[in-house]
Write a protein that holds these residues in place. Structure first.
Motif, PDB file in Angstrom:
ATOM      1  N   ALA A   9     -26.827  19.764  28.024  1.00 44.89           N
ATOM      2  CA  ALA A   9     -27.296  20.529  29.179  1.00 44.89           C
ATOM      3  C   ALA A   9     -26.071  20.908  30.017  1.00 44.89           C
ATOM      4  CB  ALA A   9     -28.282  19.702  29.997  1.00 44.89           C
ATOM      5  N   PHE A  10     -25.565  22.099  29.808  1.00 43.80           N
ATOM      6  CA  PHE A  10     -24.378  22.545  30.525  1.00 43.80           C
ATOM      7  C   PHE A  10     -24.714  22.813  31.989  1.00 43.80           C
ATOM      8  CE2 PHE A  10     -23.388  24.198  26.149  1.00 43.80           C
ATOM      9  CZ  PHE A  10     -22.341  23.323  25.899  1.00 43.80           C
ATOM     10  N   ILE A  11     -23.742  22.557  32.852  1.00 41.67           N
ATOM     11  CA  ILE A  11     -23.899  22.812  34.272  1.00 41.67           C
ATOM     12  C   ILE A  11     -22.724  23.649  34.752  1.00 41.67           C
ATOM     13  CG2 ILE A  11     -25.239  20.721  34.746  1.00 41.67           C
ATOM     14  CD1 ILE A  11     -22.652  19.383  35.644  1.00 41.67           C
ATOM     15  N   PRO A  12     -22.867  24.370  35.860  1.00 40.78           N
ATOM     16  CA  PRO A  12     -21.730  25.104  36.425  1.00 40.78           C
ATOM     17  C   PRO A  12     -20.725  24.135  37.038  1.00 40.78           C
ATOM     18  CG  PRO A  12     -23.656  25.352  37.827  1.00 40.78           C
ATOM     19  CD  PRO A  12     -24.121  24.641  36.600  1.00 40.78           C
ATOM     20  N   PRO A  13     -19.459  24.523  37.112  1.00 38.75           N
ATOM     21  CA  PRO A  13     -18.431  23.579  37.584  1.00 38.75           C
ATOM     22  C   PRO A  13     -18.666  23.068  38.998  1.00 38.75           C
ATOM     23  CG  PRO A  13     -17.541  25.815  37.340  1.00 38.75           C
ATOM     24  CD  PRO A  13     -18.873  25.810  36.690  1.00 38.75           C
ATOM     25  N   LEU A  36     -13.396  26.375  36.223  1.00 37.58           N
ATOM     26  CA  LEU A  36     -12.876  25.189  36.911  1.00 37.58           C
ATOM     27  C   LEU A  36     -11.357  25.233  37.013  1.00 37.58           C
ATOM     28  CD1 LEU A  36     -13.552  22.307  38.088  1.00 37.58           C
ATOM     29  CD2 LEU A  36     -13.035  21.454  35.789  1.00 37.58           C
ATOM     30  N   THR A  37     -10.702  25.659  35.939  1.00 33.94           N
ATOM     31  CA  THR A  37      -9.240  25.623  35.879  1.00 33.94           C
ATOM     32  C   THR A  37      -8.583  26.925  36.309  1.00 33.94           C
ATOM     33  OG1 THR A  37      -9.262  26.327  33.554  1.00 33.94           O
ATOM     34  CG2 THR A  37      -9.299  23.942  33.996  1.00 33.94           C
ATOM     35  N   GLY A  38      -9.339  28.019  36.278  1.00 30.78           N
ATOM     36  CA  GLY A  38      -8.747  29.320  36.556  1.00 30.78           C
ATOM     37  C   GLY A  38      -7.928  29.870  35.404  1.00 30.78           C
ATOM     38  N   MET A  44      -6.372  29.465  26.691  1.00 34.33           N
ATOM     39  CA  MET A  44      -6.704  28.149  26.143  1.00 34.33           C
ATOM     40  C   MET A  44      -6.580  28.164  24.623  1.00 34.33           C
ATOM     41  SD  MET A  44     -10.016  26.931  28.347  1.00 34.33           S
ATOM     42  CE  MET A  44     -10.057  26.977  30.140  1.00 34.33           C
ATOM     43  N   ASN A  45      -7.135  29.187  24.002  1.00 33.33           N
ATOM     44  CA  ASN A  45      -7.105  29.262  22.542  1.00 33.33           C
ATOM     45  C   ASN A  45      -5.683  29.330  22.004  1.00 33.33           C
ATOM     46  OD1 ASN A  45      -9.910  29.193  22.317  1.00 33.33           O
ATOM     47  ND2 ASN A  45     -10.097  31.414  22.454  1.00 33.33           N
ATOM     48  N   CYS A 116       2.496  24.752  29.398  1.00 25.03           N
ATOM     49  CA  CYS A 116       1.534  25.852  29.429  1.00 25.03           C
ATOM     50  C   CYS A 116       0.733  25.781  30.732  1.00 25.03           C
ATOM     51  CB  CYS A 116       0.623  25.809  28.216  1.00 25.03           C
ATOM     52  SG  CYS A 116      -0.643  24.524  28.284  1.00 25.03           S
ATOM     53  N   PRO A 117       0.282  26.930  31.257  1.00 20.64           N
ATOM     54  CA  PRO A 117      -0.428  26.940  32.541  1.00 20.64           C
ATOM     55  C   PRO A 117      -1.692  26.088  32.554  1.00 20.64           C
ATOM     56  CG  PRO A 117       0.261  29.158  31.941  1.00 20.64           C
ATOM     57  CD  PRO A 117       0.519  28.294  30.744  1.00 20.64           C
ATOM     58  N   LEU A 118      -2.345  25.939  31.387  1.00 24.24           N
ATOM     59  CA  LEU A 118      -3.575  25.155  31.354  1.00 24.24           C
ATOM     60  C   LEU A 118      -3.334  23.709  31.730  1.00 24.24           C
ATOM     61  CD1 LEU A 118      -6.577  24.720  30.645  1.00 24.24           C
ATOM     62  CD2 LEU A 118      -5.868  24.362  28.263  1.00 24.24           C
ATOM     63  N   TRP A 119      -2.167  23.166  31.385  1.00 21.95           N
ATOM     64  CA  TRP A 119      -1.982  21.723  31.504  1.00 21.95           C
ATOM     65  C   TRP A 119      -2.123  21.226  32.945  1.00 21.95           C
ATOM     66  CZ3 TRP A 119      -2.883  18.400  28.031  1.00 21.95           C
ATOM     67  CH2 TRP A 119      -2.575  17.055  28.281  1.00 21.95           C
TER      68      TRP A 119
END
Length: 246
Positions: A9-13, A36-38, A44-45, A116-119
């Motif tokens: 059940a996914f929820i919004p951040p 959430l991360t922007g 990401m991929n 990387c920016p994601l980290w």
């Protein structure tokens, strides 16, 4: 044979902290993690290939050769993320009956991944959720890159079974899965009869757990074709200090 995968059940951040407070866990889909991360999903991929270069986990007590991993540590405080000196991973036997009591020194994560920016965006955003749930404080973060492969048959994401990690929170991010069945996430109340089960099947979905309220495990994976694997990023958040032998 058809294997049915139950969708979480996914929820919004913006509802993640409240879900963790209410039921001990919450799950974001890829779009939610991006919000959430922007960080865009395409960015990401772009880092998925970093999981292709993980060294073997040489500490598996069941004699398996199905797990590869890297491990690094960080401290998040407010909007600042610092990498801690490289250290061994430790869990007491009370939390990990199979691999507890050992100092396991794994190879560190690559500089390319950590730049990387994601980290920083991911670790600081998740730490912010932890602070919303339990109060603002520095968070001592252990980050684990895992690849569970099926080159020798069955792969076991959690050979220790249902467990707690001895921290405050655990985030499990599915990075990729290829040519496998299984890998179902199971969550159990630590002090109650209830449980949940579902499968993270979409890359960049994230399960955030309150480690003091729930136990968790992932079921074994089986190959559906040659070259099957399941890649995850596991982040643990602990207040006060890194977990170590007393």
């Amino acid at each position: 044979m058809t294997i049915t995968m139950l969708t979480p059940a996914f929820i919004p951040p913006q509802q993640l902290a409240e879900a963790v407070k209410r039921q001990g866990y919450g799950v974001l889909n890829a779009e939610g993690l991006s919000r959430l991360t922007g960080i865009a999903l395409s960015d990401m991929n772009a880092i998925q290939a970093d999981w292709n270069d993980l060294p073997p986990d040489n500490f598996l007590k069941d004699g398996g050769r199905y797990r590869r991993r890297r491990h690094s540590c960080f401290i998040a405080s407010g909007d600042t993320l610092l990498q801690a000196p490289h250290r061994a991973h430790y869990q007491p036997l009370e939390y990990n009956a199979l691999h507890g009591g050992m100092h396991r020194l794994f190879e560190p994560m690559s500089a390319q991944l950590l730049q990387c920016p994601l980290w920083p965006a991911l670790l600081l955003a998740a730490a912010g959720i932890c602070s919303t749930v339990k109060g603002i404080r520095p968070w001592y973060i252990e980050a684990h890159q895992f690849r569970i492969d099926t080159s020798n048959g069955i792969g076991r994401p959690t050979p220790e079974g249902a467990h707690r990690d001895g921290v405050d929170f655990v985030a499990i991010v599915l990075v990729n899965r290829h040519n496998v069945n299984g890998g179902e996430s199971r969550i159990f109340e630590a002090d109650g009869p209830n449980g949940q089960r579902f499968t993270l099947s979409e890359p960049w979905t994230m399960l955030l757990l309150d480690d003091q309220r729930v136990l968790h495990e992932s079921t074994p994976i089986q190959p559906t074709a040659e070259g099957g694997y399941r890649d995850t990023l596991v982040l643990t958040f602990r207040s006060g200090a890194f977990l170590d032998a007393v």
